[in-house]
Design an enzyme around this catalytic site. Structure first.
Site, PDB file in Angstrom:
ATOM      1  N   ASP A 233       0.817  -1.288   0.070  1.00 48.25           N
ATOM      2  CA  ASP A 233      -0.104  -0.145   0.182  1.00 48.25           C
ATOM      3  C   ASP A 233       0.787   1.321  -0.058  1.00 48.25           C
ATOM      4  O   ASP A 233       0.605   2.204   0.928  1.00 48.25           O
ATOM      5  CB  ASP A 233      -0.870  -0.074   1.106  1.00 48.25           C
ATOM      6  CG  ASP A 233      -1.821  -1.295   1.426  1.00 48.25           C
ATOM      7  OD1 ASP A 233      -1.966  -2.088   0.351  1.00 48.25           O
ATOM      8  OD2 ASP A 233      -1.859  -1.713   2.484  1.00 48.25           O
TER       9      ASP A 233
ATOM     10  N   HIS B 186      -2.853  -1.102  -5.191  1.00 51.64           N
ATOM     11  CA  HIS B 186      -2.884  -0.226  -4.218  1.00 51.64           C
ATOM     12  C   HIS B 186      -1.771   0.820  -4.451  1.00 51.64           C
ATOM     13  O   HIS B 186      -0.941   0.955  -3.509  1.00 51.64           O
ATOM     14  CB  HIS B 186      -2.759  -0.656  -2.847  1.00 51.64           C
ATOM     15  CG  HIS B 186      -3.416   0.176  -1.683  1.00 51.64           C
ATOM     16  ND1 HIS B 186      -4.491  -0.351  -1.204  1.00 51.64           N
ATOM     17  CD2 HIS B 186      -3.025   1.338  -1.350  1.00 51.64           C
ATOM     18  CE1 HIS B 186      -4.664   0.602  -0.192  1.00 51.64           C
ATOM     19  NE2 HIS B 186      -3.871   1.579  -0.356  1.00 51.64           N
TER      20      HIS B 186
ATOM     21  N   GLU C 208     -11.353  -1.521  -3.791  1.00 51.95           N
ATOM     22  CA  GLU C 208     -10.686  -0.671  -2.606  1.00 51.95           C
ATOM     23  C   GLU C 208      -9.515   0.302  -3.044  1.00 51.95           C
ATOM     24  O   GLU C 208      -9.256   0.298  -4.114  1.00 51.95           O
ATOM     25  CB  GLU C 208     -10.106  -1.665  -1.540  1.00 51.95           C
ATOM     26  CG  GLU C 208      -9.093  -2.368  -2.136  1.00 51.95           C
ATOM     27  CD  GLU C 208      -8.467  -3.746  -1.146  1.00 51.95           C
ATOM     28  OE1 GLU C 208      -9.272  -3.923  -0.022  1.00 51.95           O
ATOM     29  OE2 GLU C 208      -7.524  -4.431  -1.385  1.00 51.95           O
TER      30      GLU C 208
ATOM     31  N   ARG D 256       4.665  -8.240  -0.683  1.00 50.56           N
ATOM     32  CA  ARG D 256       4.373  -6.938  -1.659  1.00 50.56           C
ATOM     33  C   ARG D 256       5.300  -5.897  -1.474  1.00 50.56           C
ATOM     34  O   ARG D 256       5.718  -5.526  -0.343  1.00 50.56           O
ATOM     35  CB  ARG D 256       2.852  -6.578  -1.239  1.00 50.56           C
ATOM     36  CG  ARG D 256       1.857  -7.779  -1.614  1.00 50.56           C
ATOM     37  CD  ARG D 256       0.633  -7.157  -1.155  1.00 50.56           C
ATOM     38  NE  ARG D 256       0.411  -6.952   0.547  1.00 50.56           N
ATOM     39  CZ  ARG D 256      -0.382  -6.693   0.933  1.00 50.56           C
ATOM     40  NH1 ARG D 256      -1.698  -6.129   0.173  1.00 50.56           N
ATOM     41  NH2 ARG D 256      -0.666  -6.334   2.210  1.00 50.56           N
TER      42      ARG D 256
END
Length: 350
Positions: A48, A287, A222, A317
């Site tokens: 993120d 994201h 999202e 990630r």
């Protein structure tokens, strides 16, 4: 003896001068070569990723899980060597929270704000919270807890808050549940009266409807992020569950002067705009956030992806960045994820 003693120092002086003349010249100073490229990933872990530029400094954040930390750097290509400063830990602030996700740093009205998602260990899951800091440098000063950010009378599960500024107003965008019993994640918008207060009502802008938005369970929309260009406003969002390799980016488009609270202002792209690239070791790319190069001539996307298949929602990630272009119709063209380890030109001005 007297004559010899007077001649000896003169002889030594002559010998010294001769040696100095015969000595090799000093070697020139060696200037290290200038590196004009960088490689992805920027860090080994960083789900993120978020970046904001103020002045000559880029401030970067990502999900750590248990705290909020900021890196600052003059060059995004040097992010890996920047110092990470923990600016807030909930236990130290007397706030009972866990699973801190997707922090974003914004600057409004002369102050810094962090929007983050956390589970307050009550209330059926995650909510969005706001911190405020009046310091010029967000890695210093005191962060003040401004509390939970929710629509009055609708305190429901919510994550991934970001802010849209349009027509002189501010709006919160986020991912949430329609009702407490539903797990499907939808994109919502609501007007803000100040950086920590919503005035409602919330309006749904998108829900998972295409097959590429419904991989994994639950179905997900999202991570909404705002991108503006010319006369258009885009919301680039993440779709499908992060546990799948097919986590991808979708896009909503509206005129830059439209009322963002009206669903009719937005059109939704039927196809994803950024998807996995197994050959590049980029699984579940998404994201994201956006920034411009140091000289303002280039647009860049910052996103996370897994290096191998099946790695899901964890710390494998890693943050990656690449330059993107614009199509003839004014929409962004993100291309495909670039392979890890590939030498890419640094952002212009670095």
């Amino acid at each position: 003896m007297f004559a010899l003693s007077r001649l000896l120092p003169l002889s030594l002086l002559a010998l010294t001068l001769a040696c100095q003349k015969a000595a090799a010249p000093a070697a020139p100073a060696v200037t290290p070569p200038t590196t004009t490229t960088f490689t992805n990933p920027l860090l080994t872990a960083g789900p993120d990723p978020w970046v904001i530029r103020r002045g000559d400094v880029y401030y970067y954040m990502h999900t750590t899980g248990n705290s909020l930390a900021i890196r600052k750097t003059a060059k995004m290509s040097d992010l890996g060597s920047s110092v990470s400063t923990v600016v807030w830990t909930p236990q130290l602030a007397g706030v009972n929270q866990r699973d801190i996700w997707a922090p974003e740093l914004h600057f409004f009205d002369g102050k810094w704000y962090i929007y983050y998602s956390a589970d307050p260990m009550c209330c059926d899951g995650h909510r969005i919270n706001v911190l405020e800091n009046a310091s010029a440098d967000p890695t210093t000063g005191t962060w003040v807890d401004k509390g939970r950010l929710a629509v009055p009378g609708q305190d429901l599960w919510a994550i991934d808050g970001t802010v849209l500024e349009q027509n002189g107003k501010r709006y919160l965008l986020w991912s949430g549940h329609e009702v407490a019993s539903s797990q499907v994640q939808r994109l919502y918008i609501a007007e803000m009266s100040n950086p920590w207060t919503l005035v409602g009502p919330r309006v749904e802008l998108s829900h998972p409807e295409y097959s590429w938005e419904q991989n994994g369970s639950p179905a997900v929309n999202e991570g909404p992020e705002v991108l503006k260009h010319a006369d258009k406003t885009f919301i680039i969002y993440s779709a499908s569950h992060c546990s799948t390799d097919d986590y991808a980016l979708g896009m909503l488009t509206a005129p830059a002067t439209a009322d963002p609270l009206k669903p009719a202002s937005w059109s939704k792209s039927a196809l994803p705009v950024f998807v996995k690239n197994p050959a590049a070791h980029a699984y579940g790319p998404g994201h994201n956030s956006f920034f411009q190069s140091k000289d303002g001539t280039e647009d860049w996307i910052l996103y996370h992806a897994n290096p191998q298949s099946g790695q899901g929602c964890g710390d494998n990630r890693s943050p990656r960045m690449q330059k993107f272009s614009w199509n003839a119709d004014g929409t962004p063209n993100f291309g495909t994820p670039v392979a890890t380890g590939t030498a890419l030109p640094k952002p212009a001005g670095e």
